[in-house]
Motif scaffolding. Structure first.
Motif, PDB file in Angstrom:
ATOM      1  N   MET A   1       0.858  -1.191   0.000  1.00 31.38           N
ATOM      2  CA  MET A   1       0.000   0.000   0.000  1.00 31.38           C
ATOM      3  C   MET A   1       0.893   1.239   0.000  1.00 31.38           C
ATOM      4  SD  MET A   1      -3.159   0.935   2.551  1.00 31.38           S
ATOM      5  CE  MET A   1      -3.914  -0.659   2.244  1.00 31.38           C
TER       6      MET A   1
ATOM      7  N   GLU B   1      -1.176   3.789  -4.440  1.00 26.97           N
ATOM      8  CA  GLU B   1      -2.564   3.751  -3.961  1.00 26.97           C
ATOM      9  C   GLU B   1      -2.997   5.068  -3.330  1.00 26.97           C
ATOM     10  OE1 GLU B   1      -5.611   0.902  -1.416  1.00 26.97           O
ATOM     11  OE2 GLU B   1      -3.509   0.344  -1.657  1.00 26.97           O
TER      12      GLU B   1
ATOM     13  N   ARG C   1      -6.830   9.104  -2.311  1.00 30.19           N
ATOM     14  CA  ARG C   1      -6.449   8.026  -3.219  1.00 30.19           C
ATOM     15  C   ARG C   1      -5.657   8.602  -4.397  1.00 30.19           C
ATOM     16  NH1 ARG C   1      -7.090   2.867  -1.062  1.00 30.19           N
ATOM     17  NH2 ARG C   1      -9.044   2.772   0.098  1.00 30.19           N
TER      18      ARG C   1
END
Length: 331
Positions: A1, A83, A187
């Motif tokens: 991530m 991400e 995001r």
């Protein structure tokens, strides 16, 4: 991530401290990717940084510089589908586990919101000592701070309106409408959906992005105790050049005053819906809706509700029927 961290820097002695603070205080250090556009006579020593392989770096002569939006737009070219996306200024200090805190906040908020959103706001301040060996962090405020228009700067010099931060009496996240360019977390898809407009200079940067977010059906959310701190003012023992510094400015073909004039004119073109994709307004919400929510007529340049515009009474507190907000940071 992974988190892509955008850092635009102009002649800033705190850039290296900002990079090291972000890396040292992250819980997941290997997940950080830095995009840096440094505009300076002498850049940082990249080879001295142990995490240099995580930094995508550009050094430019400050004479070439055209303002923060231009630099932020260049940085977004380094984005590679990470991400998460974090945009900060080059004078920022981070709290321990800041990455975990932001992701936990975002995940909690994602379960309460139907639309895309950014976490933003003006962070609390820090002050460095003269040799940059220690930093005084303002941790006194525990409430959520919001952003409203600055009363004496509404429609200043055209459609441009200044902003200010102020504390609320709440410790839950709040939904608002204005953003702080020096702290933006969301995001990574934002980079592709609403890319930074490099033709803005300084004035107009935050309002233009707020309008593009709103009309593209993105929300803005403020959180209490954001896990980073911003250096807001120069002090006598830590001077730094700003973009309009006379020594740099004398060698530029296009002066900062002309860049500022063009930027404010571009803001007017945006508000009047004269800009094309990808830098124009979206078609999911209207600019009239935005103006009604913050108490101003953006097109006609009229203040319809001064209290609403300058105190943001339209803030909406965000709660959850499942996990209380105060529990998320205990995880």
């Amino acid at each position: 991530m992974k988190i892509f961290i955008s850092i635009a820097s102009y002649q800033d002695p705190l850039l290296l401290e900002t990079l090291c603070s972000a890396y040292t205080n992250a819980r997941f250090k290997d997940s950080l990717v830095f995009g840096v556009c440094e505009q300076a006579d002498q850049g940082i020593d990249l080879d001295s940084i142990v995490f240099k392989d995580q930094i995508k770096y550009e050094l430019l002569d400050p004479v070439m510089a055209k303002g923060p939006c231009w630099a932020r737009g260049r940085i977004q070219q380094y984005y590679s589908d990470e991400e998460f996306f974090l945009q900060i200024d080059s004078h920022t200090i981070f709290k321990a586990n800041w990455d975990h805190i932001l992701i936990e906040n975002y995940t909690w908020l994602e379960n309460t919101q139907k639309d895309s959103f950014v976490i933003s706001g003006y962070p609390r301040e820090f002050k460095p000592n003269s040799d940059l060996t220690s930093f005084e962090l303002d941790t006194s405020s525990k409430v959520t701070w919001g952003i409203a228009l600055q009363e004496d700067k509404i429609f200043d010099d055209g459609h441009y309106s200044g902003q200010r931060a102020f504390p609320t009496d709440l410790t839950n996240p709040l939904k608002g409408y204005l953003i702080a360019a020096g702290f933006l977390f969301t995001r990574g898809v934002l980079v592709n959906e609403i890319p930074y407009d490099p033709k803005f200079y300084f004035h107009g940067e935050e309002l233009s992005l707020a309008l593009r977010l709103f009309t593209n059906q993105w929300d803005v959310i403020y959180i209490p105790e954001a896990p980073l701190f911003h250096f807001y003012t120069d002090v006598n023992n830590l001077p730094r050049k700003l973009h309009w510094d006379e020594e740099d400015e004398k060698n530029r073909i296009e002066k900062w005053t002309e860049l500022d004039k063009k930027s404010k004119s571009r803001l007017t073109d945006l508000i009047l819906n004269k800009l094309d994709e990808p830098f124009g307004l979206g078609n999911h919400r209207t600019i009239e809706d935005f103006g009604a929510l913050i108490g101003v007529d953006m097109i006609q340049k009229k203040i319809n509700n001064l209290d609403l515009a300058t105190k943001s009474l339209s803030f909406k507190e965000i709660t959850s029927g499942t996990l209380p907000y105060k529990e998320i940071l205990l995880k």
